[in-house]
Design an enzyme around this catalytic site. Structure first.
Site, short mmCIF file in Angstrom:
data_model
loop_
_atom_site.label_atom_id
_atom_site.label_comp_id
_atom_site.label_asym_id
_atom_site.label_seq_id
_atom_site.Cartn_x
_atom_site.Cartn_y
_atom_site.Cartn_z
CG ASP A 193 -1.01 -12.26 -31.72
OD1 ASP A 193 -1.86 -11.02 -31.19
OD2 ASP A 193 -0.06 -12.38 -32.12
CG PHE A 218 -7.97 -7.59 -24.53
CD1 PHE A 218 -6.41 -7.59 -24.87
CD2 PHE A 218 -8.29 -6.23 -25.37
CE1 PHE A 218 -5.96 -7.53 -26.17
CE2 PHE A 218 -7.58 -6.05 -26.71
CZ PHE A 218 -6.46 -6.39 -26.49
CD GLN A 246 -10.79 -6.83 -12.91
OE1 GLN A 246 -10.40 -6.73 -12.38
NE2 GLN A 246 -11.38 -7.12 -14.29
CB CYS A 271 -1.84 -8.54 4.41
SG CYS A 271 -2.51 -7.53 3.30
CB CYS A 275 -0.72 -0.33 1.10
SG CYS A 275 -2.37 -0.99 1.54
CD GLU A 333 -7.99 -13.24 -22.69
OE1 GLU A 333 -6.18 -13.68 -22.36
OE2 GLU A 333 -8.00 -12.49 -22.66
CB CYS A 351 -5.46 -1.54 -15.26
SG CYS A 351 -4.47 -2.69 -16.78
#
Length: 445
Positions: A354, A306, A277, A169, A90, A327, A401
């Protein structure tokens, strides 16, 4: 003959230095200018006066860490984790939650402006979720340190390759994050305790899986201890002697590892190394958000690029006429097909391909799509975006992301392919970290 001499490393000053913090980097370090030179300081926030010590010097900038906060920011909070100062897992626990999300939103909008030269017509409200116990996927390092006579388990130290000495954690799911003492005792009691470098963690809705990487074959006594631990703690135990393909279930005989999307009547049966996720609650919100933006209709053909194991594809199939998921990983495509069959969904098809290649001759192309959902890795989707015109999609939802590659790709989507950046916003998938998850909607002009 002349000899090239290596430049001698400048020794670090040892006395604390006072500085006023001007700004905050995306990774949570305060920015100060000391004698006109930029200095990035761990543990400092904008507006604060701090005392810091240097940790690294370079020609263009220096680095340091706070040893005393002289004048604190109103946005400063006490980190709830006792290991925050050392653990690299973190970086933002000292910053108020509202300011964490504001920092991430600023990073997204700055990237659009600086990298993409675009701006969304609307900034979406951030998606928020739990701030502790949210992480259900992780790789924990393991190492026995003889000098300390201690077994270390967890994440790396800040800006270091060394494992931090952790007892817990709080961002990990409590099934694992609050059981470090038991895991350490388990590993320390094994014959080959020095030959286990990592544990992969996967937390499903009903069961937690641990994958023990081991560099030598485990003894029978070690296997018995691992089985007993799994039975006692209610966890699935897997072994990984070499690469990902060697993962096998040790206990119990059958896996129950899965997660559900009850709002769509879906169950995803997964394997412990599958990409999912990390934040279950945010995943539910993100899927609903993405589908609302894409607005699938009963007569539409939708492309999910993807697609992974179908996290978006299968919910989309509940509303659209047909969904095609593509994918790069053949293993994930196989899993996606299994999930579709398990849930009785027959209007979706999955293909391994691909996505850096021209798709016009691909078997899955089939003449175009009404809408597209993109969820690429950190590198973005620039290669496939070059072929957007052949898809003829009226609307694109891009889940990202990495704000830098989203901004780069958005520039092409808008300036080369004639779409508008209608809206964009952030999703707090990884609270207390500098990771920025975001979503953007594009519509054809």
């Amino acid at each position: 003959m002349s000899r090239r001499r290596g430049r001698r490393r400048q020794p670090l000053p040892t006395d604390p230095v006072r500085a006023v913090i001007d700004d905050l980097t995306q990774d949570g370090r305060g920015v100060a200018h000391v004698d006109g030179k930029a200095t990035f300081i761990d543990g400092a926030l904008p507006g604060e006066t701090v005392a810091f010590v240097y940790t690294a010097l370079s020609r263009s900038y220096d680095e340091g860490r706070v040893v005393e906060v002289i004048n604190a920011s109103d946005d400063r909070v006490e980190p709830h984790c006792p290991h925050f100062a050392i653990c690299g897992g973190c970086s933002l626990q000292h910053l108020r939650a509202e300011q964490q999300i504001a920092l991430k939103q600023k990073a997204l909008l700055d990237s659009f402006e600086r990298i993409g030269n675009v701006a969304p017509q609307q900034v979406l409200a951030p998606l928020r979720g739990p701030h502790s116990g949210y992480r259900r996927k992780a790789r924990l390092g393991v190492k026995y340190v003889h000098k300390k006579e201690a077994l270390l388990l967890g994440f790396r130290e800040k800006r270091s390759s060394l494992l931090a000495e952790l007892d817990q954690c709080d961002i990990l799911h409590p099934q694992v994050g609050h059981r470090f003492d038991k895991l350490k005792a388990l590993i320390a009691g094994l014959t080959l305790y020095e030959r286990i470098p990592q544990i992969e963690v996967a937390v499903g809705d009903d069961v937690t899986a641990l994958v023990f990487r081991h560099l030598e074959p485990l003894h029978d006594d070690d296997l018995a201890q691992l089985r007993d631990f799994g039975e006692r703690e209610g966890m699935e135990i897997y072994l990984q002697p070499k690469g990902p393909d060697t993962v096998t279930l040790l206990w119990p005989e059958k896996t129950r590892l899965s997660y559900r999307l009850d709002e769509y009547g879906l169950e995803f049966r997964i394997r412990p190394l599958d990409f999912i996720q990390v934040n279950a609650e945010l995943n539910h919100k993100m899927i609903a958000h993405a589908l609302a933006l894409l607005d699938p209709q009963p007569d539409e053909r939708i492309l999910d690029l993807f697609c992974g194991l179908g996290n978006f594809s299968l919910p989309l199939a509940r509303s659209a006429a047909q969904v095609v998921g593509v994918e790069g990983s053949a293993a994930l495509v196989a899993r996606a097909r299994e999930c579709a069959a398990h849930n009785g969904i027959d209007n979706v098809e999955f293909h391994a391909a691909d996505l850096s290649l021209d798709p016009s001759q691909a078997s899955w192309f089939g003449g175009g799509f009404d809408k597209i959902l993109l969820d690429p890795p950190r590198a973005g989707a620039l290669d496939i975006i070059q072929h957007l015109s052949i898809f003829k999609a009226s609307r694109i939802v891009y889940v990202s992301c990495n704000p830098a590659t989203l901004a780069r790709d958005a520039s092409d989507i808008v300036n080369k392919h004639g779409y508008r950046l209608v809206s964009a916003g952030v999703m707090d998938m990884f609270p207390h970290t500098n990771h920025v998850e975001s979503i953007a909607l594009f519509e054809k002009e």
